[in-house]
Design a protein around this motif. Structure first.
Motif, PDB file in Angstrom:
ATOM      1  N   GLN A   2      11.557  43.508  65.802  1.00  0.00           N
ATOM      2  CA  GLN A   2      11.599  44.163  64.514  1.00  0.00           C
ATOM      3  C   GLN A   2      10.281  44.865  64.211  1.00  0.00           C
ATOM      4  O   GLN A   2       9.206  44.285  64.323  1.00  0.00           O
ATOM      5  N   TYR A  29      11.994  55.677  70.078  1.00  0.00           N
ATOM      6  CA  TYR A  29      12.642  56.969  70.248  1.00  0.00           C
ATOM      7  C   TYR A  29      12.437  57.834  69.009  1.00  0.00           C
ATOM      8  O   TYR A  29      12.241  59.039  69.100  1.00  0.00           O
ATOM      9  N   SER A  30      12.496  57.185  67.885  1.00  0.00           N
ATOM     10  CA  SER A  30      12.384  57.912  66.628  1.00  0.00           C
ATOM     11  C   SER A  30      12.126  56.912  65.527  1.00  0.00           C
ATOM     12  O   SER A  30      12.230  55.696  65.733  1.00  0.00           O
ATOM     13  N   GLU A  91      16.185  53.179  66.449  1.00  0.00           N
ATOM     14  CA  GLU A  91      17.372  52.908  67.249  1.00  0.00           C
ATOM     15  C   GLU A  91      17.099  53.177  68.717  1.00  0.00           C
ATOM     16  O   GLU A  91      16.251  53.974  69.068  1.00  0.00           O
ATOM     17  N   SER A  92      17.831  52.452  69.535  1.00  0.00           N
ATOM     18  CA  SER A  92      17.791  52.703  70.969  1.00  0.00           C
ATOM     19  C   SER A  92      19.226  52.727  71.467  1.00  0.00           C
ATOM     20  O   SER A  92      20.075  51.982  70.987  1.00  0.00           O
ATOM     21  N   TRP A  93      19.489  53.566  72.390  1.00  0.00           N
ATOM     22  CA  TRP A  93      20.853  53.784  72.850  1.00  0.00           C
ATOM     23  C   TRP A  93      20.825  54.044  74.338  1.00  0.00           C
ATOM     24  O   TRP A  93      20.244  55.020  74.785  1.00  0.00           O
ATOM     25  N   TRP A  95      23.008  55.140  77.036  1.00  0.00           N
ATOM     26  CA  TRP A  95      24.303  55.814  77.132  1.00  0.00           C
ATOM     27  C   TRP A  95      25.169  55.250  78.258  1.00  0.00           C
ATOM     28  O   TRP A  95      26.354  55.015  78.096  1.00  0.00           O
ATOM     29  N   GLY A  98      26.292  51.777  77.323  1.00  0.00           N
ATOM     30  CA  GLY A  98      26.869  51.687  75.985  1.00  0.00           C
ATOM     31  C   GLY A  98      26.172  50.692  75.083  1.00  0.00           C
ATOM     32  O   GLY A  98      26.749  50.206  74.112  1.00  0.00           O
ATOM     33  N   THR A  99      24.950  50.366  75.406  1.00  0.00           N
ATOM     34  CA  THR A  99      24.202  49.410  74.596  1.00  0.00           C
ATOM     35  C   THR A  99      23.477  50.140  73.479  1.00  0.00           C
ATOM     36  O   THR A  99      22.739  51.078  73.716  1.00  0.00           O
ATOM     37  N   TYR A 100      23.696  49.678  72.276  1.00  0.00           N
ATOM     38  CA  TYR A 100      23.100  50.346  71.119  1.00  0.00           C
ATOM     39  C   TYR A 100      22.419  49.311  70.241  1.00  0.00           C
ATOM     40  O   TYR A 100      22.925  48.230  70.026  1.00  0.00           O
ATOM     41  N   LYS A 101      21.253  49.671  69.772  1.00  0.00           N
ATOM     42  CA  LYS A 101      20.561  48.802  68.828  1.00  0.00           C
ATOM     43  C   LYS A 101      19.986  49.643  67.706  1.00  0.00           C
ATOM     44  O   LYS A 101      19.428  50.703  67.952  1.00  0.00           O
ATOM     45  N   TYR A 102      20.149  49.172  66.513  1.00  0.00           N
ATOM     46  CA  TYR A 102      19.452  49.783  65.387  1.00  0.00           C
ATOM     47  C   TYR A 102      18.746  48.662  64.670  1.00  0.00           C
ATOM     48  O   TYR A 102      19.385  47.724  64.220  1.00  0.00           O
ATOM     49  N   PHE A 104      16.013  47.580  61.690  1.00  0.00           N
ATOM     50  CA  PHE A 104      15.246  47.951  60.499  1.00  0.00           C
ATOM     51  C   PHE A 104      13.938  47.171  60.463  1.00  0.00           C
ATOM     52  O   PHE A 104      13.844  46.045  60.936  1.00  0.00           O
TER      53      PHE A 104
ATOM     54  N   LEU B  43      17.995  44.801  56.874  1.00  0.00           N
ATOM     55  CA  LEU B  43      19.387  44.795  57.308  1.00  0.00           C
ATOM     56  C   LEU B  43      19.483  44.415  58.776  1.00  0.00           C
ATOM     57  O   LEU B  43      18.685  44.867  59.598  1.00  0.00           O
ATOM     58  N   TYR B  48      29.215  47.231  65.613  1.00  0.00           N
ATOM     59  CA  TYR B  48      29.281  48.657  65.419  1.00  0.00           C
ATOM     60  C   TYR B  48      30.421  49.231  66.243  1.00  0.00           C
ATOM     61  O   TYR B  48      31.014  48.538  67.079  1.00  0.00           O
ATOM     62  N   ALA B 102      19.643  58.647  71.760  1.00  0.00           N
ATOM     63  CA  ALA B 102      18.931  57.759  70.858  1.00  0.00           C
ATOM     64  C   ALA B 102      18.056  58.543  69.895  1.00  0.00           C
ATOM     65  O   ALA B 102      17.459  59.541  70.256  1.00  0.00           O
TER      66      ALA B 102
END
Lengths: 114, 118
Positions: A2, A29-30, A91-93, A95, A98-102, A104, B43, B48, B102
């Motif tokens: 986090q 990434y951003s 976030e990390s993705w 492709w 198909g693993t995605y994490k967001y 906060f 959060l 998802y 991403a």
């Protein structure tokens, strides 16, 4: 992991400035910034994609450092409406898998007094 | 514009009861998310979906199930509610700014559902 935000809380008088930091132990990434007023949903403020990027909207601006591990949100001449909790998000993705994490950040509570 | 709509807004359950939270979006977004927010915390992503008929686990998926039978709807189910599931639940949807990669999504949140499990 986090992202860690600092300070945890800040109290301002109207017209004062504030800086909120969001730090990660690894390159991001951003960075996305959101504001959440008490009892309401988070609202998107801005997104920074590139190292060294700076972006502004009205009297709220943000920067993303060159190494993409830290972002700062700048609130200039604060108004009562700026009160709320500010979150950074990242976030990390992957492709192919198909693993995605967001994730906060820990949040910063900001209160502006008249 | 309705945006992202969550129902119900409030709910009180007894331990062991089940319920379904509904999230609907009218922005034709591909991605939808369910988060929970506990007091003083940020959060956390529960589950998802990257498109109709697909779902995936997030950070805290245990005790929850989801379904995305239609593109505009994303359902969160609690089969046997526990007091630890007392929280505020937010649904969100997003689109990609450009190519799907991403860091390119902006999330739009619903107003939240306050759930208490006694």
């Amino acid at each position: 992991q986090q992202p860690v935000q600092s300070p945890q809380a800040v109290i301002l008088r109207e017209g004062e400035d504030a800086v909120i930091n969001c730090s990660s132990s690894k390159a991001l990434y951003s960075v996305h910034w959101y504001r959440q007023k008490h009892g309401e949903a988070p609202v998107f403020l801005m997104i920074l994609l590139k190292g060294g990027e700076q972006k502004g909207h009205d009297k709220i601006s943000a920067s993303f450092n060159e190494k993409k591990q830290q972002s700062s949100l700048y609130l200039t001449a604060s108004q009562l409406s700026y009160s709320g909790t500010y979150f950074c998000g990242t976030e990390s993705w992957v492709w192919t898998s198909g693993t995605y994490k967001y994730i906060f950040g820990t949040g910063t509570r900001l209160k502006v007094l008249a | 514009n309705a945006g992202v709509t969550q129902t119900p807004k409030f709910r009180v359950l007894k331990t062991g009861q089940s319920m379904t939270l509904l999230c609907a979006q009218d922005m034709n977004h591909e991605y939808m998310y369910w988060y929970r927010q506990d007091p003083g915390m940020g959060l956390r992503l529960i589950h998802y979906s990257v498109g109709e008929g697909t779902t995936a686990k997030g950070e805290v998926p245990d005790g929850y199930n989801v379904s995305r039978l239609k593109k505009q709807n994303f359902l969160l189910g609690l089969e046997s509610a526990a007091p630890s599931q007392t929280s505020v639940y937010f649904c969100a949807s997003s689109y990609f700014l450009d190519q799907p990669q991403a860091g390119q999504t902006i999330q739009y949140f619903g107003a939240g559902t306050r759930l208490s499990v006694l």
